[in-house]
Design a protein around this motif. Sequence first.
Motif, PDB file in Angstrom:
ATOM      1  N   ALA A 175       5.706   3.041   5.982  1.00 11.83           N
ATOM      2  CA  ALA A 175       6.196   4.271   5.348  1.00 11.83           C
ATOM      3  C   ALA A 175       7.509   3.983   4.625  1.00 11.83           C
ATOM      4  CB  ALA A 175       6.402   5.362   6.393  1.00 11.83           C
ATOM      5  N   LYS A 176       7.625   4.527   3.413  1.00  8.71           N
ATOM      6  CA  LYS A 176       8.852   4.385   2.639  1.00  8.71           C
ATOM      7  C   LYS A 176       9.532   5.749   2.528  1.00  8.71           C
ATOM      8  CE  LYS A 176       6.987   0.297   1.624  1.00  8.71           C
ATOM      9  NZ  LYS A 176       5.799  -0.223   2.328  1.00  8.71           N
ATOM     10  N   ASP A 217      10.270   7.350   9.795  1.00  4.43           N
ATOM     11  CA  ASP A 217       9.573   8.117  10.828  1.00  4.43           C
ATOM     12  C   ASP A 217       8.079   8.270  10.561  1.00  4.43           C
ATOM     13  OD1 ASP A 217      11.888   8.417  12.261  1.00  4.43           O
ATOM     14  OD2 ASP A 217      12.348  10.420  11.498  1.00  4.43           O
ATOM     15  N   GLY A 218       7.661   8.185   9.306  1.00  2.50           N
ATOM     16  CA  GLY A 218       6.261   8.372   8.969  1.00  2.50           C
ATOM     17  C   GLY A 218       5.317   7.341   9.571  1.00  2.50           C
ATOM     18  N   VAL A 219       5.850   6.179   9.993  1.00  2.00           N
ATOM     19  CA  VAL A 219       4.957   5.166  10.563  1.00  2.00           C
ATOM     20  C   VAL A 219       4.324   5.650  11.869  1.00  2.00           C
ATOM     21  CG1 VAL A 219       6.202   3.243   9.497  1.00  2.00           C
ATOM     22  CG2 VAL A 219       6.821   3.980  11.802  1.00  2.00           C
ATOM     23  N   ARG A 259      -0.159   6.795  16.052  1.00  2.00           N
ATOM     24  CA  ARG A 259      -0.833   7.762  16.924  1.00  2.00           C
ATOM     25  C   ARG A 259      -2.330   7.825  16.586  1.00  2.00           C
ATOM     26  NH1 ARG A 259       4.003  10.676  15.670  1.00  2.00           N
ATOM     27  NH2 ARG A 259       5.424  10.655  17.472  1.00  2.00           N
ATOM     28  N   ASP A 260      -2.615   7.751  15.312  1.00  2.00           N
ATOM     29  CA  ASP A 260      -4.013   7.733  14.866  1.00  2.00           C
ATOM     30  C   ASP A 260      -4.720   6.477  15.384  1.00  2.00           C
ATOM     31  OD1 ASP A 260      -6.292   8.516  13.376  1.00  2.00           O
ATOM     32  OD2 ASP A 260      -5.667   7.267  11.694  1.00  2.00           O
ATOM     33  N   TRP A 261      -4.085   5.339  15.269  1.00  2.00           N
ATOM     34  CA  TRP A 261      -4.678   4.086  15.734  1.00  2.00           C
ATOM     35  C   TRP A 261      -4.861   4.074  17.249  1.00  2.00           C
ATOM     36  CZ3 TRP A 261      -2.097  -0.562  12.734  1.00  2.00           C
ATOM     37  CH2 TRP A 261      -2.357  -0.407  11.357  1.00  2.00           C
ATOM     38  N   PHE A 287       0.831  -1.205   0.000  1.00  2.00           N
ATOM     39  CA  PHE A 287       0.000   0.000   0.000  1.00  2.00           C
ATOM     40  C   PHE A 287       0.868   1.258   0.000  1.00  2.00           C
ATOM     41  CE2 PHE A 287      -3.207  -2.802   2.193  1.00  2.00           C
ATOM     42  CZ  PHE A 287      -4.232  -2.645   1.275  1.00  2.00           C
ATOM     43  N   ASP A 288       0.311   2.329  -0.517  1.00  2.00           N
ATOM     44  CA  ASP A 288       0.908   3.659  -0.363  1.00  2.00           C
ATOM     45  C   ASP A 288       0.175   4.354   0.780  1.00  2.00           C
ATOM     46  OD1 ASP A 288       1.852   6.233  -0.433  1.00  2.00           O
ATOM     47  OD2 ASP A 288       1.762   6.417  -2.623  1.00  2.00           O
TER      48      ASP A 288
END
Length: 536
Positions: free
Chosen positions: A208-209, A234-236, A241-243, A173-174
């Motif tokens: 996150a890539k 770092d994007g993960v 936080r959302d979850w 997924f993106d």
Amino acid sequence: MTPWWRDAVFYQVYPHSFADSGGDGVGDLPGVRSRLPYLRSLGVDAVWLSPFYLSPQADCGYDVEDYRAVDPLFGTAADARALLADAHDLGLRVIVDLVPNHSSSRHPWFREALASPDSDHRARYLFRPGRGDGPPNDWRSLFGGPAWTRTTNPDGTPGDWYLHLFSPDQPDFDWTHPAVAEEFRSVLRHWLDLGVDGFRVDVAHGLAKAPGLPDHGVPTHLLDLTATPFWDQDGVHDIYRDWRRILDAYPGERVAVAEAWGPTLTRTARYVRPDELHQAFNFHYLTCPWDPVALRGVIDDSLSAMSAVGAPATWVLSNHDVVRHATRLAPDADPRTGLRRARAATLLMLALPGSAYLYQGEELGLPEVRDLPPHARRDPAFARTGGRDGFRDGCRIPLPWRGTRPPYGFSPPGTRTWLPQPPHWGEYTVAAQTGDPASTLEMYRAALAVRKTLHGDLVWPATASGVLAFQRGTTRCTVNLGDLPCTIETGGVDRVLVASGPVHHDGHRTSVPPDTTIWWRVGGVDASSRTNLASV
């Protein structure tokens, strides 16, 4: 009150290989449900179910076609609800696998994306033009070969490439696309509404890539703990936080544990900061050699890194992706030494503060099955690497429950199981080990009972070379990793709580052989603990 998950023992159920109720040689949800009393009697606190969602089974369910549907191979939605109800009635929590890094290539989104180069569904995956006649970058699949597969346009001309860090049947997924984030919020709520107690997040470090998808430069593998442009970005953390906000909105202390292969324990700890996930698997501990200095170092580092963010440490020795520790710890493939060390390693792990994860069958002392014929292999990496890799099938053999011949009560008599069971596993069955105080199963039961009485921080007393020892409250754990027996002052035989192998008592002294762990009370022994002593 301490949240339940901070010191819980989780038991991983691999549904394919746990118990078959339907007679097709594949485990299923009714089979798991029928064995829940066994897990309760074992003494675990929670069950982790590997994927049972609708899937083509290109990677044993880690290629998901529908995240809300139960695959008929495993049963029905009603079976899932009944399993949850029975588990909760027995006092067992249930967490389920979530696979957010990639879907199946048969997922409706990806089928739509393949149908047309102009489909807006392509933006939900990582489609890119190639470089010349080659793929967009040099990334390699963890299952062998390039991490990119080229599509074909409707007119027959070569099209764009799509990323799959695993098999081509598992497109990534993106996660920068808002529809992906919203879909998984919905999936989380679906299962939380059904009553699951949380999630194990598959490939949690991979969502996150790095921007621009730069070249990596070196090959990678499944157990890679080094930094890459597709791991531990770092994007993960924004995703988790959302979850966490979703999990916290539900009653009952719902949790999520990350399968996060961080390059350092400090990086792994970032996944379990107070506003992110609750736990992360400790792969640095799993990969640690059988050495007292190395083990003390990773234990101290784990406790320090997790304490810094207010999270519990986790401990794990085996799972569905690694060689079983009864074989992994065996020098020169000696099965007797391997089992002896595995038992000692288990008692060491279960005495540590924090949460522990067990993998089905380790409580039976099951070894890795290394002699599966090529035609029986199901790991997709086996075919993609020409047999040079892809040996995870050896830890996924169906469990032996009773009897002296396959299928050992896993399936009805005469059934051919989806992976063949060895003909000599009669000695490992649950029935053969139940009631035998020297068995690995009864050692696990005794240890899990005594573990509930362990409290306090870890303190390291001085020890001899080759010996690892620590104390928690009035309980001390001593592990002899040396080549010779060691002698410890235990104050009398009644103070020994559980041992991984035979120990010799001489007055107030106990002689501990090599590759053996012993738990004993420094102070008095309370009555509740005395009933759980293991005579081994």
